[in-house]
Motif scaffolding. Structure first.
Motif, PDB file in Angstrom:
ATOM      1  N   MET A 236      39.534  49.744  44.791  1.00  0.00           N
ATOM      2  CA  MET A 236      38.239  50.143  44.244  1.00  0.00           C
ATOM      3  C   MET A 236      38.239  50.214  42.737  1.00  0.00           C
ATOM      4  N   ARG A 238      39.244  47.735  40.585  1.00  0.00           N
ATOM      5  CA  ARG A 238      39.294  46.438  39.927  1.00  0.00           C
ATOM      6  C   ARG A 238      38.002  46.145  39.190  1.00  0.00           C
ATOM      7  N   ASP A 239      38.026  45.039  38.447  1.00  0.00           N
ATOM      8  CA  ASP A 239      36.824  44.471  37.846  1.00  0.00           C
ATOM      9  C   ASP A 239      36.045  45.462  36.987  1.00  0.00           C
ATOM     10  N   ILE A 248      22.855  46.335  32.633  1.00  0.00           N
ATOM     11  CA  ILE A 248      23.252  47.358  33.593  1.00  0.00           C
ATOM     12  C   ILE A 248      24.723  47.729  33.421  1.00  0.00           C
ATOM     13  N   THR A 252      25.854  51.518  32.845  1.00  0.00           N
ATOM     14  CA  THR A 252      26.864  52.188  33.656  1.00  0.00           C
ATOM     15  C   THR A 252      27.930  52.813  32.771  1.00  0.00           C
TER      16      THR A 252
ATOM     17  N   TYR B 102      33.207  50.317  45.098  1.00  0.00           N
ATOM     18  CA  TYR B 102      32.585  50.590  43.796  1.00  0.00           C
ATOM     19  C   TYR B 102      32.700  49.434  42.812  1.00  0.00           C
ATOM     20  N   ARG B 103      33.173  48.274  43.281  1.00  0.00           N
ATOM     21  CA  ARG B 103      33.311  47.162  42.346  1.00  0.00           C
ATOM     22  C   ARG B 103      31.946  46.591  41.997  1.00  0.00           C
ATOM     23  N   PRO B 104      31.718  46.301  40.718  1.00  0.00           N
ATOM     24  CA  PRO B 104      30.463  45.630  40.374  1.00  0.00           C
ATOM     25  C   PRO B 104      30.359  44.312  41.143  1.00  0.00           C
ATOM     26  N   TYR B 106      29.146  40.653  41.273  1.00  0.00           N
ATOM     27  CA  TYR B 106      28.676  39.548  40.461  1.00  0.00           C
ATOM     28  C   TYR B 106      28.736  38.275  41.257  1.00  0.00           C
ATOM     29  N   ASN B 118      27.092  50.846  40.319  1.00  0.00           N
ATOM     30  CA  ASN B 118      26.896  50.320  38.974  1.00  0.00           C
ATOM     31  C   ASN B 118      25.487  49.776  38.750  1.00  0.00           C
ATOM     32  N   HIS B 119      24.815  49.442  39.824  1.00  0.00           N
ATOM     33  CA  HIS B 119      23.419  48.998  39.696  1.00  0.00           C
ATOM     34  C   HIS B 119      22.623  49.398  40.941  1.00  0.00           C
TER      35      HIS B 119
END
Lengths: 399, 208
Positions: A236, A238-239, A248, A252, B102-104, B106, B118-119
């Protein structure tokens, strides 16, 4: 692991795990005559610390070495020396990410070398406890006490408590873990003392039995996922969204930073419960006040005694927590003051700036007296400063 | 200065954290509504009202209850499903949209499949969600979402928290156990049975 299931059990060292409130407020205590460094050892002996990472730098080296003794004795789960202060703080982060209760210490230039990690700890919601024994940081080299470094870590997102005495150091180290690990707080905490003045002088300290210990840290109460590769949900972290350039992502990240400051605010109620308020007052109704933190307060206490002998009534406001900063408490405590003196052990007067920023009519704040570079601040210097200012303001302030 | 109230938005380009605006979290046995501390039972009744009168009431379960990682999570998931069933039988427009991680997402999130902290506004806008409940989301991630939702949407937010609660929701509980979620199910059932809230054509309306 539910905390209430381990209360009353015994850890591998044979210490009984007790409720924090029992250890803090009810357990019988015995008096010892100890240096601040020895007090650090005794606090960590009772703190159920999993990992401590150390790197030598005066004046914290002695305390860090004593924690190493605790590892040998079996009170600390793991202990090793980092390659530099930056490495130490990074290793502390890794240990905390993995769910360990972490302790480390630093001083002066080491604090600055480690600096990048502090906002990273806060942003990652890692409840690492670091004992900062402040000392000089600017060239020419100086190992003496000076709180300039403390002013520099105010806005890292960490909680910061400034202990005046060895007794407070012991209590703050233990209580700091409990506040920092609350799930609504869950931030790193710096327990600060003035190097040498507290770390290397002996003082009477009341200490609970070494047979008692705090409950261990429970990483599954964390407000962010614990880095546990065995228990889902993993992957959870990563990225990072900051790598993307869109509105956005920025929103955040901004909200994330706000959340760190919100967590500092949430620590107030836990802190007030455990350390009895964010400030302490003596002669709080006096029209002349001394307001400061750490050992500057101790010098201020003696100054008000000397001034009382001359018929000049002065009060003192001791600031215990710099983050959260007790802005409302200071506003109330200074509302009737006509002069507010802020003695400090640094050249810049960061504490005076903090106070000026939160009170009305801040022309009342006298920025000083200051000493720096390891100089002591004799009470007579504070007395002299107050009398000098009063000499020009007799019509305003009653003696 | 007027006391800050945690109200449905859209509030601001970057709204303040409610905690920094003076809102404090409830103690055990309490909840908060718009930042005011109330007895937990009062918060339960208000939550039921908000969920039963919304056009698109939505539950957002997070990783802590979506993943069967301990016995308590499974029990909570069962209770959450029961709450959803109660809402769905009252209002066909009710939704259950998971937050699996919870990773954004894309290049873009699929707002019909999941919500992301995140959105979260994208999911709310797409589904026209006017009341939602977070449950099983790690507190830090929940607060991010709740604040972004308050900033950019008019959605009423409820947080069923297993820890200390959330100031950034319009209504929040704390110390949520499976029993507490079941208690909310019962409060919703009782409110439905009272006849105060009736549904019509998938859209709930209040008789009050």
């Amino acid at each position: 692991m539910e905390a209430n299931t381990i209360i009353g059990t015994v850890n591998k060292k044979g210490q009984k795990i007790v409720e924090p409130e029992y250890l803090f407020f009810e357990a019988p205590r015995q008096q010892y005559f100890m240096t601040g460094s020895e007090v650090v050892r005794e606090a960590i002996r009772r703190a159920s610390v999993d990992i401590s990472v150390a790197y030598p730098i005066t004046p914290q080296s002695e305390a860090a070495a004593m924690v190493g003794d605790l590892y040998v004795e079996g009170y600390v789960g793991d202990y090793f020396r980092g390659e530099s202060e930056f490495a130490v703080m990074s290793q502390c982060a890794g240990a905390s990410f993995g769910g360990a209760r972490v302790f480390t210490t630093t001083s002066g230039p080491g604090t600055l070398r480690a600096y990048e990690n502090f906002p990273m700890w806060a942003g990652s919601r890692l409840p690492i406890l670091i004992n900062v024994m402040v000392r000089g940081i600017n060239s020419p080299l100086n190992i003496q006490p000076d709180t300039l470094e403390l002013g520099m870590i105010l806005d890292t997102g960490m909680l910061i408590w400034h202990a005046e005495t060895a007794q407070e150091l012991l209590d703050y180290l233990l209580k700091g873990y409990i506040v920092a690990e609350e799930p609504d707080v869950h931030l790193p905490i710096a327990i600060v003392i003035d190097g040498f003045f507290v770390s290397h002088t002996k003082d009477m300290v009341m200490i609970p039995s070494a047979d008692l210990a705090l409950p261990p840290y429970n990483p599954y109460r964390s407000p962010v996922p614990c880095m546990d590769m065995e228990v889902p949900p993993v992957r959870m972290m990563r990225d990072p969204f900051v790598m993307k350039s869109n509105y956005i992502s920025y929103a955040t990240h901004a909200s994330w930073q706000q959340e760190i400051r919100a967590a500092i605010e949430r620590s107030r109620k836990h802190t007030i419960r455990l350390i009895g308020g964010l400030i302490e007052e003596e002669n709080g109704d006096a029209e002349i006040l001394i307001v400061s933190s750490g050992t500057a307060v101790a010098q201020g206490r003696e100054a008000i005694r000397l001034l009382a002998e001359e018929g000049i009534r002065v009060g003192i406001v001791k600031i215990k927590t710099l983050r959260p900063f007790p802005h409302e408490e200071i506003r109330q405590a200074t509302k009737n003051a006509k002069l507010i003196f802020v003695p400090e052990f640094n050249v810049v007067g960061w504490m005076a700036r903090e106070i000026k920023a939160v009170i009305p009519d801040n022309h009342r704040v006298i920025d000083g007296p200051h000493v720096a570079g390891g100089m002591t601040l004799p009470p007579e210097v504070i007395v002299e400063e107050i009398k000098k200012v009063l000499a020009g303001k007799k019509e305003v302030v009653r003696g | 200065m007027a006391k800050y109230r945690v109200l449905p938005g859209p509030e601001a380009f970057l709204p303040p954290s409610a905690a920094c605006a003076g809102v404090v979290l409830p103690d055990p046995g309490q909840g908060h509504i718009h930042g005011e501390i109330v007895h937990e039972d009062i918060a339960m009744e208000e939550a039921a009202k908000q969920l039963l009168t919304a056009k698109v009431p939505t539950i957002f379960p997070g990783p802590l209850v979506l993943w069967n990682w301990n016995e308590k999570a499974a029990k909570k998931a069962t209770a959450i499903k029961a709450l959803y069933d109660e809402l769905k039988s009252h209002n066909a427009g009710a939704l259950l949209i998971p937050m699996p991680d919870y990773r954004p997402k894309y290049p873009k999130i699929n707002p019909e499949v999941e919500i992301n902290p995140n959105h979260p506004n994208l999911t709310i806008w797409h589904n026209k969600i006017d009341a939602c409940m977070f449950v099983g989301v790690h507190c830090h991630q929940a607060n991010l979402s709740l604040k972004i939702i308050r900033g950019g949407t008019n959605c009423y937010t409820i947080a069923m928290c297993a820890q200390a609660g959330h100031e950034d929701a319009m209504l929040s509980f704390r110390d949520a156990t499976p029993d507490k979620i079941w208690k909310l199910v019962e409060v919703v059932r009782k409110a439905k049975a009272s006849g105060v809230y009736a549904s019509r054509g998938g859209v709930a309306v209040s008789k009050a």
